[in-house]
Design an enzyme around this catalytic site. Structure first.
Site, short mmCIF file in Angstrom:
data_model
loop_
_atom_site.label_atom_id
_atom_site.label_comp_id
_atom_site.label_asym_id
_atom_site.label_seq_id
_atom_site.Cartn_x
_atom_site.Cartn_y
_atom_site.Cartn_z
N LYS A 67 144.69 -5.72 108.77
CA LYS A 67 144.08 -4.41 108.97
C LYS A 67 143.31 -4.42 110.28
CE LYS A 67 141.42 -0.83 106.66
NZ LYS A 67 140.77 -0.41 105.40
N GLY A 118 150.89 0.88 106.58
CA GLY A 118 150.18 2.10 106.27
C GLY A 118 149.15 2.37 107.33
N ASP A 173 136.21 4.74 94.54
CA ASP A 173 137.50 5.45 94.60
C ASP A 173 138.55 4.66 93.83
OD1 ASP A 173 139.35 7.35 95.16
OD2 ASP A 173 139.65 6.80 97.25
N GLY A 203 145.59 5.18 108.35
CA GLY A 203 144.67 6.23 107.98
C GLY A 203 144.03 6.82 109.21
N GLY A 221 142.01 3.50 110.54
CA GLY A 221 142.57 2.16 110.43
C GLY A 221 144.07 2.16 110.32
N VAL A 280 147.32 -0.72 109.05
CA VAL A 280 147.62 -1.98 108.38
C VAL A 280 149.06 -2.38 108.70
CG1 VAL A 280 147.75 -3.21 106.19
CG2 VAL A 280 146.03 -1.44 106.52
#
Length: 772
Positions: free
Chosen positions: A461, A436, A611, A438, A441, A443
């Site tokens: 990460k 994944g 969150d 973002g 970042g 991962v």
């Protein structure tokens, strides 16, 4: 003339009867001044000056409070030196005058009544009330005098708080008290007598943020905030008794390898001796990946160490310990022990052969690399931590950094991130495919060598290319919070980090089933496929999920300011698409129960998630769920209240009212989000508030709207959801209470219909219709 003499004789006789009671005598004289001829009372014996010594204590638009010397006084009020009000009698050191006009000056004529006589009159200075358009000044200082146990409540404390007013000496104040466990409460202080108040029902070992604002009653104006953090002592510090209190958390937990045998290793576990010895300790030892059954050891409370043997399993293991007494159980503390076997003599020859082979392979690889380099375009700025690449990862994606120099991305030396037991050498890692990514970042799937040729899967990460200073700072903060959080079965725990390499890395647990939201939605898709195979008419359900898919798409695009953000650790949607997972009501309740346990652990460590949502909960192969991305949150041990800065996107539909209106994030706002997560679990991953725009969610919540009960959800479970959505934060349950409630539902799930999956298709469609 005769009537005046008669009245003089009458009042002289009446007041004479009160000579033995100075206060009654003063009251009699005040009536004399008020209703009859003052000249008669002026004939009363005078004895020295009044010695009133008045000072302004506080004021408002219609009120003056004076502090003066102690005694009994007859007082008259005037706005000039000509007309005086009716006299009144006051006793003590405070005199309060109300019903006044804003911005008006007043003075007072005073006589002291003492020893059956009246002093000479004394005039005070002029005192002015606050003007209507005058904004109050903020207070200058807050002080806490005493924090002591409540005599009839052994579970709480009380504190005396004093404060120094601003120069305008306002009389009225609003007091906001935010605590980690009880949330936000608002009170009002009338300071016409004293600038102090008492805080009751304070929890042990808890931070309270006290905020005081001066108020103007005439215009409702408020001053600037002045705050102070009050840290309450622990129960043991207050009562010094383990009969009343649970022991403190074990401190100084450490593990040491003592001796290695052919088939096992001997370890010593020790900790600091506490001031108050508990009745006993309970120790749990479990492999990090839960592959073997945990070992439970009970120890006497006077011990500070024990020894144990562990088979050569080749994996790290977690040691957790709690102290127990009649007063309760301490918070758990855990430490991870990575097994390191010394090389045995019989393996030396094999190691030499492996080294020689490796050396030959390195030479061969060097020759190939030079050839490739001359033939192809140059690849710049290679990262020294990528020792091996699996799963056909795009090499250019990892190695090509032509626009970045090493100094731009290397984490600077930070004393807080100095080498410790978490530091992992880069050569122990093998970096694989992307799980994944973002904004800042990325991962990747990785493998970590924990012993000679023993590897475990991990998630690695790291920062994206060209990180900003804020990205690096936030990444440091994430590593520090992950370290402080410790290890727990229901949080994504930190395994290690690399902070000395060119690009820093955070190594955490790997959860093979991806995030809970995707996991549940794939199960829902499987249910739909099964229904289609049975030729069941489900057009309405398809429509529901088409709407929900639009919501999911908008979340992915992130085109609006108000859409929810997905800051999930990683997402394995591609790997999950073709799976068929069996699910039951007990499994779903277990997910909710495990999240409550994990959030209880985080809240006990003073960490606010901010969150909490199904997208930020990861699922393991054995259906263990773990909370992720709490490293992006803030430790509230010092801050208590986290206020979001900037204009970043917010997960509107998961946020509590106070977070939406005042950007205040607390454990209680996490509880609200937990209620939304429950709704996600019940509906198998449906987005909350379907068909309701994020722009109007806040107004609906203020009006009292809450999502209706899904028809497949039992009343008991829905009541738990609703309790999380209470407007008042302090009225929401704690995560400990939520854990207990979910535990009770799990115990009786076979006898009660808390969650019905049999008719979920039709019920889910109906629930969407209801919410419209």
């Amino acid at each position: 003339m005769i009537s005046i003499i008669f009245m003089f004789l009458f009042f002289g006789y009446t007041c004479g009867n009160f000579l033995n009671n100075t206060l009654q005598y003063a009251e009699c004289l005040s009536h004399c001044y008020d209703q009859y001829c003052p000249e008669i009372c002026n004939g009363t014996t005078h004895q020295g000056p009044a010695m009133f010594e008045a000072e302004l204590h506080c004021r408002d638009t219609d009120l003056l409070s004076l502090h003066h010397s102690d005694g009994i006084f007859i007082i008259q009020q005037s706005t000039s030196n000509i007309t005086w009000s009716k006299p009144r009698v006051v006793q003590g050191i405070m005199s309060i005058f109300s019903g006044l006009k804003p911005g008006q000056f007043y003075r007072y004529r005073v006589k002291r009544v003492e020893n059956n006589s009246v002093s000479k009159p004394e005039l005070t200075g002029w005192f002015q009330t606050i003007k209507n358009d005058e904004k109050p000044e903020g207070i200058r200082e807050i002080n806490v005098q005493d924090i002591v146990p409540i005599s009839d409540d052994i579970h709480h404390l009380q504190a005396q708080v004093t404060f120094e007013p601003g120069q305008d000496l306002s009389c009225y104040y609003d007091v906001l008290n935010w605590s980690e466990k009880q949330g936000l409460s608002i009170g009002h202080v009338n300071a016409t007598q004293y600038f102090k108040f008492q805080l009751n029902k304070l929890d042990y070992y808890c931070n309270n943020t006290i905020t005081i604002l001066a108020t103007n009653k005439g215009t409702k104006e408020k001053s600037n905030n002045v705050s102070m953090i009050i840290k309450t002592p622990s129960c043991l510090e207050s009562h010094k008794s383990l009969i009343i209190c649970a022991p403190n958390k074990v401190s100084g937990l450490r593990v040491k390898k003592l001796q290695q045998f052919d088939d096992n290793i001997k370890f010593q576990v020790s900790w600091d001796k506490p001031k108050f010895l508990p009745d006993n300790y309970t120790v749990l030892i479990e492999p990090f990946d839960h592959s073997k059954k945990q070992i439970t050891i009970n120890l006497s409370g006077n011990l500070t160490e024990f020894f144990y043997y562990l088979d050569e399993i080749g994996l790290p293991h977690v040691i957790s310990i709690v102290a127990e007494s009649h007063g309760g159980i301490s918070q758990p503390i855990s430490i991870m022990n990575t097994i390191k076997f010394e090389k045995r003599k019989q393996t030396i020859i094999n190691d030499i052969l492996i080294i020689l082979s490796s050396f030959g392979m390195v030479i061969l690889a060097g020759v190939i690399y030079i050839y490739y380099k001359n033939k192809k375009t140059t690849i710049k700025n290679q990262y020294n931590y990528c020792s091996n690449i699996n799963d056909k990862v795009n090499l250019a994606e990892i190695y090509e950094k032509s626009k970045i120099i090493e100094s731009d991305i290397k984490m600077e030396i930070d004393p807080l991130l100095s080498k410790d037991e978490f530091e992992i050498h880069p050569v122990q890692l093998r970096i694989g495919k992307i799980l994944g990514s973002g904004v800042s970042g990325i991962v990747r799937l990785g493998s970590l060598e924990v012993n000679n040729n023993d590897w475990i899967q991990v998630a690695v990460k790291m920062l994206q290319d060209g990180p900003s200073e804020d990205d690096v700072k936030n990444f440091k903060q994430e590593i520090l919070i992950m370290k402080s959080a410790g290890i727990h079965r229901n949080i994504v725990s930190m395994i290690g980090c690399c902070t000395t390499s060119i690009k820093p890395m955070l190594i955490v647990e790997y959860c093979s089933q991806g995030d809970l939201q995707t996991y549940l939605r794939n199960i829902w898709n499987n249910l739909l496929n099964d229904a289609n195979n049975r030729k069941i008419q489900i057009e309405n359900i398809k429509l529901c999920h088409e709407k929900n898919s639009d919501i999911i798409s908008s979340m992915s695009l992130g085109s609006e300011q108000t859409v929810a953000i997905s800051n999930q650790l990683y997402d394995l949607q591609q790997g999950m698409l073709n799976t068929k997972e069996e699910i039951s009501a007990s499994d779903l309740l277990s997910f909710a129960h495990q999240v409550a346990i994990g959030m209880e652990f985080l809240s006990m460590n003073r960490i606010v998630h901010r969150d909490l949502a199904a997208r930020n909960v990861l699922v393991c192969s054995d259906k263990t769920v773990k909370i992720s991305d709490f490293g992006l949150s803030r430790d509230v041990y010092q801050e208590n209240i986290y206020r979001k800065q900037g204009n970043g996107k917010l997960p509107i539909k998961w946020m509590a009212i106070e977070a939406l209106t005042h950007q205040i994030y607390t454990t209680k706002s996490d509880v609200w989000s937990y209620g939304i997560l429950l709704w996600e679990i019940v509906t198998l991953g449906c987005s909350p508030y379907p068909d309701i725009s994020t722009s109007i969610v806040l107004e609906l919540l203020k009006e009292g709207y809450r999502m209706p009960r899904p028809q497949n959800c039992g009343i008991e479970l829905y009541e738990i959801m609703r309790s999380c959505w209470n407007t008042r934060p302090r009225c929401r349950p704690t995560f400990t209470k939520l854990k207990q409630d979910m535990d009770k539902l799990l115990e009786t799930v076979s006898q009660n219909d808390y969650l019905n999956l049999c008719n979920l298709q039709q019920e889910r469609d109906d629930s969407i219709t209801d919410s419209e």
